[in-house]
Design an enzyme around this catalytic site. Structure first.
Site, PDB file in Angstrom:
ATOM      1  N   GLY A  60       0.849  -1.191   0.000  1.00  0.00           N
ATOM      2  CA  GLY A  60       0.000   0.000   0.000  1.00  0.00           C
ATOM      3  C   GLY A  60       0.879   1.233   0.000  1.00  0.00           C
ATOM      4  O   GLY A  60       1.979   1.221  -0.559  1.00  0.00           O
ATOM      5  N   ARG A  61       0.386   2.283   0.641  1.00  0.00           N
ATOM      6  CA  ARG A  61       1.132   3.546   0.633  1.00  0.00           C
ATOM      7  C   ARG A  61       2.515   3.383   1.255  1.00  0.00           C
ATOM      8  O   ARG A  61       3.532   3.742   0.644  1.00  0.00           O
ATOM      9  CB  ARG A  61       0.322   4.622   1.381  1.00  0.00           C
ATOM     10  CG  ARG A  61      -0.938   5.047   0.669  1.00  0.00           C
ATOM     11  CD  ARG A  61      -1.811   5.897   1.577  1.00  0.00           C
ATOM     12  NE  ARG A  61      -2.374   5.108   2.641  1.00  0.00           N
ATOM     13  CZ  ARG A  61      -3.681   4.835   2.782  1.00  0.00           C
ATOM     14  NH1 ARG A  61      -4.555   5.349   1.943  1.00  0.00           N
ATOM     15  NH2 ARG A  61      -4.099   4.095   3.777  1.00  0.00           N
ATOM     16  N   ALA A 117       4.238  -2.092  11.211  1.00  0.00           N
ATOM     17  CA  ALA A 117       2.797  -2.037  10.908  1.00  0.00           C
ATOM     18  C   ALA A 117       1.988  -2.174  12.211  1.00  0.00           C
ATOM     19  O   ALA A 117       1.647  -1.149  12.827  1.00  0.00           O
ATOM     20  CB  ALA A 117       2.435  -3.101   9.889  1.00  0.00           C
ATOM     21  N   ARG A 118       1.699  -3.399  12.614  1.00  0.00           N
ATOM     22  CA  ARG A 118       1.016  -3.611  13.888  1.00  0.00           C
ATOM     23  C   ARG A 118       1.596  -4.851  14.560  1.00  0.00           C
ATOM     24  O   ARG A 118       1.904  -5.850  13.888  1.00  0.00           O
ATOM     25  CB  ARG A 118      -0.500  -3.800  13.697  1.00  0.00           C
ATOM     26  CG  ARG A 118      -1.264  -2.505  13.444  1.00  0.00           C
ATOM     27  CD  ARG A 118      -1.318  -1.591  14.671  1.00  0.00           C
ATOM     28  NE  ARG A 118      -2.066  -0.360  14.419  1.00  0.00           N
ATOM     29  CZ  ARG A 118      -1.521   0.789  14.026  1.00  0.00           C
ATOM     30  NH1 ARG A 118      -0.213   0.886  13.847  1.00  0.00           N
ATOM     31  NH2 ARG A 118      -2.279   1.861  13.834  1.00  0.00           N
ATOM     32  N   GLU A 138       1.342  -3.638  23.397  1.00  0.00           N
ATOM     33  CA  GLU A 138       2.079  -2.436  23.793  1.00  0.00           C
ATOM     34  C   GLU A 138       1.257  -1.558  24.751  1.00  0.00           C
ATOM     35  O   GLU A 138       0.028  -1.549  24.653  1.00  0.00           O
ATOM     36  CB  GLU A 138       2.528  -1.653  22.548  1.00  0.00           C
ATOM     37  CG  GLU A 138       1.430  -1.261  21.603  1.00  0.00           C
ATOM     38  CD  GLU A 138       2.001  -0.700  20.298  1.00  0.00           C
ATOM     39  OE1 GLU A 138       2.728  -1.421  19.595  1.00  0.00           O
ATOM     40  OE2 GLU A 138       1.690   0.467  20.009  1.00  0.00           O
ATOM     41  N   HIS A 172       6.985   2.492  19.154  1.00  0.00           N
ATOM     42  CA  HIS A 172       5.897   2.897  18.251  1.00  0.00           C
ATOM     43  C   HIS A 172       6.006   4.377  17.859  1.00  0.00           C
ATOM     44  O   HIS A 172       5.135   5.192  18.171  1.00  0.00           O
ATOM     45  CB  HIS A 172       4.523   2.603  18.881  1.00  0.00           C
ATOM     46  CG  HIS A 172       3.442   2.495  17.848  1.00  0.00           C
ATOM     47  ND1 HIS A 172       2.316   1.723  18.022  1.00  0.00           N
ATOM     48  CD2 HIS A 172       3.311   3.062  16.616  1.00  0.00           C
ATOM     49  CE1 HIS A 172       1.542   1.817  16.955  1.00  0.00           C
ATOM     50  NE2 HIS A 172       2.131   2.629  16.085  1.00  0.00           N
ATOM     51  N   ILE A 173       7.081   4.673  17.124  1.00  0.00           N
ATOM     52  CA  ILE A 173       7.331   6.066  16.724  1.00  0.00           C
ATOM     53  C   ILE A 173       7.372   6.212  15.192  1.00  0.00           C
ATOM     54  O   ILE A 173       7.973   7.152  14.674  1.00  0.00           O
ATOM     55  CB  ILE A 173       8.647   6.614  17.342  1.00  0.00           C
ATOM     56  CG1 ILE A 173       9.826   5.675  17.041  1.00  0.00           C
ATOM     57  CG2 ILE A 173       8.490   6.827  18.838  1.00  0.00           C
ATOM     58  CD1 ILE A 173      11.189   6.264  17.393  1.00  0.00           C
ATOM     59  N   GLY A 174       6.722   5.268  14.498  1.00  0.00           N
ATOM     60  CA  GLY A 174       6.766   5.294  13.031  1.00  0.00           C
ATOM     61  C   GLY A 174       6.427   6.643  12.434  1.00  0.00           C
ATOM     62  O   GLY A 174       7.113   7.135  11.531  1.00  0.00           O
TER      63      GLY A 174
HETATM   64  P1  NAP Z   1      -2.558   1.005   3.040  1.00  0.00           P
HETATM   65  O1  NAP Z   1      -2.165   2.000   2.010  1.00  0.00           O
HETATM   66  O2  NAP Z   1      -4.000   0.692   3.225  1.00  0.00           O
HETATM   67  O3  NAP Z   1      -1.717  -0.315   2.751  1.00  0.00           O
HETATM   68  C1  NAP Z   1      -2.025  -1.540   3.311  1.00  0.00           C
HETATM   69  C2  NAP Z   1      -1.871  -2.562   2.224  1.00  0.00           C
HETATM   70  O4  NAP Z   1      -2.045  -3.837   2.799  1.00  0.00           O
HETATM   71  C3  NAP Z   1      -2.896  -2.409   1.102  1.00  0.00           C
HETATM   72  O5  NAP Z   1      -2.192  -2.290  -0.109  1.00  0.00           O
HETATM   73  C4  NAP Z   1      -3.680  -3.711   1.154  1.00  0.00           C
HETATM   74  O6  NAP Z   1      -3.897  -4.293  -0.102  1.00  0.00           O
HETATM   75  C5  NAP Z   1      -2.709  -4.618   1.829  1.00  0.00           C
HETATM   76  N1  NAP Z   1      -3.361  -5.746   2.468  1.00  0.00           N
HETATM   77  C6  NAP Z   1      -4.393  -5.729   3.317  1.00  0.00           C
HETATM   78  N2  NAP Z   1      -4.689  -6.984   3.703  1.00  0.00           N
HETATM   79  C7  NAP Z   1      -3.812  -7.779   3.045  1.00  0.00           C
HETATM   80  C8  NAP Z   1      -3.603  -9.166   3.000  1.00  0.00           C
HETATM   81  N3  NAP Z   1      -4.374  -9.990   3.717  1.00  0.00           N
HETATM   82  N4  NAP Z   1      -2.593  -9.647   2.230  1.00  0.00           N
HETATM   83  C9  NAP Z   1      -1.806  -8.826   1.503  1.00  0.00           C
HETATM   84  N5  NAP Z   1      -1.984  -7.489   1.492  1.00  0.00           N
HETATM   85  C10 NAP Z   1      -2.968  -6.992   2.256  1.00  0.00           C
HETATM   86  O7  NAP Z   1      -2.026   1.444   4.482  1.00  0.00           O
HETATM   87  P2  NAP Z   1      -0.689   2.241   4.828  1.00  0.00           P
HETATM   88  O8  NAP Z   1      -0.978   3.687   4.900  1.00  0.00           O
HETATM   89  O9  NAP Z   1       0.410   1.761   3.959  1.00  0.00           O
HETATM   90  O10 NAP Z   1      -0.462   1.696   6.312  1.00  0.00           O
HETATM   91  C11 NAP Z   1      -0.200   0.333   6.547  1.00  0.00           C
HETATM   92  C12 NAP Z   1      -0.249   0.027   8.036  1.00  0.00           C
HETATM   93  O11 NAP Z   1       0.898   0.584   8.667  1.00  0.00           O
HETATM   94  C13 NAP Z   1      -1.429   0.641   8.787  1.00  0.00           C
HETATM   95  O12 NAP Z   1      -2.571  -0.184   8.712  1.00  0.00           O
HETATM   96  C14 NAP Z   1      -0.911   0.777  10.190  1.00  0.00           C
HETATM   97  O13 NAP Z   1      -1.301  -0.345  10.946  1.00  0.00           O
HETATM   98  C15 NAP Z   1       0.598   0.777  10.030  1.00  0.00           C
HETATM   99  N6  NAP Z   1       1.234   2.040  10.451  1.00  0.00           N
HETATM  100  C16 NAP Z   1       2.082   2.047  11.511  1.00  0.00           C
HETATM  101  C17 NAP Z   1       2.711   3.221  11.887  1.00  0.00           C
HETATM  102  C18 NAP Z   1       3.663   3.273  13.050  1.00  0.00           C
HETATM  103  O14 NAP Z   1       3.691   4.269  13.762  1.00  0.00           O
HETATM  104  N7  NAP Z   1       4.480   2.268  13.266  1.00  0.00           N
HETATM  105  C19 NAP Z   1       2.477   4.405  11.188  1.00  0.00           C
HETATM  106  C20 NAP Z   1       1.600   4.367  10.117  1.00  0.00           C
HETATM  107  C21 NAP Z   1       0.979   3.175   9.744  1.00  0.00           C
HETATM  108  P3  NAP Z   1      -5.126  -3.990  -1.057  1.00  0.00           P
HETATM  109  O15 NAP Z   1      -4.733  -2.764  -1.789  1.00  0.00           O
HETATM  110  O16 NAP Z   1      -5.185  -5.191  -1.918  1.00  0.00           O
HETATM  111  O17 NAP Z   1      -6.350  -3.812  -0.189  1.00  0.00           O
END
Ligand code: NAP
Length: 308
Positions: free
Chosen positions: A144-145, A225-226, A255, A273-275
């Protein structure tokens, strides 16, 4: 509206003009009452019970891109809009992911400890030898993003890129030369595996004893991620037995509690958790959360609705 008190310094007073704000303390339970909107942190569970006690609620504006702290089904049943804060935290989180990749590959924690301990005996040709990234394979789980932003940075490090995703990403493939693989071949092929899927019933425990055993001996696992994507007991075992080269983690299942065995495990880089923790990004996240509230209370569509 209810807002997490921890956001107070990140929101300019003008952003809240005209809104009737009640600040929620971190440890205080979610209040019950007539509020129309709530801006929680990702550490606050907003489930059926909380929503039942907020009968007039129109929006949950999560101050995070992840939304696994919100019961989406319960919200939908009550016709409550749920929003998140995508995009603005992509670069900050991708940068931190790279901080962990580099810290693991080049053994930064051990190096820092050695210097601070006073035991460093000087330059040695075999001191803290790490993994050369150029030519190695980065396996991205979830393109994803953030996953794609991590991949785009990998080009500069000369890495080959594999990704696992439910649908292909042709632009990403064209720009980076990335190859789409199923998860198991990706784990087998990668020298560094980095997780970027959301926490869902499907992805919880994705990294477990079976999938860890598929990884290359000495490979690096990074998770920004999580926490619950990884079975931490299995991860600890893989580190203790030397099967896994290193783990760089920003997130944990329970956490801020962290398994004592994980804290004690060798070759880890553990962050709190400072992503998304840059000043600019955190201000933007708060701004978007409040803007979502304002839009919905004004009868407009939300800026960034959650699309599960
Ligand atoms: P995003 O753009 O929605 O990207 C998530 C990707 O995961 C999507 O491309 C989705 O695919 C894919 N996905 C979902 N379920 C899947 C599965 N079962 N198998 C394979 N791919 C799957 O979200 P993002 O903005 O990149 O953020 C991702 C995650 O990072 C968040 O959900 C959050 O938990 C975590 N995060 C953590 C921090 C931190 O502080 N550490 C900061 C920001 C985000 P599809 O396009 O096919 O639906």
């Amino acid at each position: 509206m209810l807002i997490a008190a921890e956001l107070r310094n990140l929101i300019a007073p003008a952003q809240l003009a005209g809104l009737d704000v009640t600040w929620m303390g971190a440890d205080a339970p979610t209040p019950k009452g007539e509020w129309l909107a709530i801006v929680p942190l990702l550490s606050r569970w907003v489930g059926g019970t909380e929503l039942k006690h907020l009968p007039n609620l129109r929006i949950v504006a999560n101050c995070a891109v992840g939304y696994n702290n919100i019961d989406l089904v319960a919200a939908e049943m009550r016709k409550i809009i749920v929003t998140n804060t995508p995009d603005v935290l992509t670069d900050a989180t991708a940068d931190l992911t790279w901080a962990l990749i580099l810290a693991c590959a080049r053994r930064l924690s051990e190096g820092i400890e050695l210097v601070k301990s006073g035991l460093w005996a000087g330059w040695h040709p075999e001191l803290l030898l790490g993994l050369e990234l150029r030519g190695r394979t980065l396996g991205i789980v979830g393109a994803g993003r953030i996953g794609q932003a991590v991949g785009r940075r990998a080009v500069g490090f000369g890495m080959r890129i594999a990704y696992a995703a439910r649908r292909p990403r042709p632009d990403f493939e064209r720009d980076t030369g990335a190859t789409r693989l199923e998860i198991k071949p990706l784990l087998k092929a990668s020298d560094v595996v980095t997780l970027h899927v959301p926490s869902t019933p499907e992805t919880k425990g994705l990294i477990n004893s079976e999938t860890l055993s598929l990884m290359k001996p000495g490979a690096i696992l990074v998770n920004t991620a999580r926490g619950d994507l990884v079975r931490e007991e299995a991860l600890v075992f893989a580190l203790e037995t030397g099967r896994l080269g290193a783990a760089g983690l920003d997130v944990y299942t329970d956490e801020p509690e962290i398994l004592p065995r994980l804290k004690a495990a060798p070759r880890t880089v553990l962050l709190p958790h400072i992503g998304s923790a840059t000043a600019d990004t955190r201000r933007e996240m708060a701004r978007i959360a409040v803007a979502n509230v304002r839009a919905v209370l004004d009868g407009q569509p939300p800026l960034t609705p959650v699309v599960p």
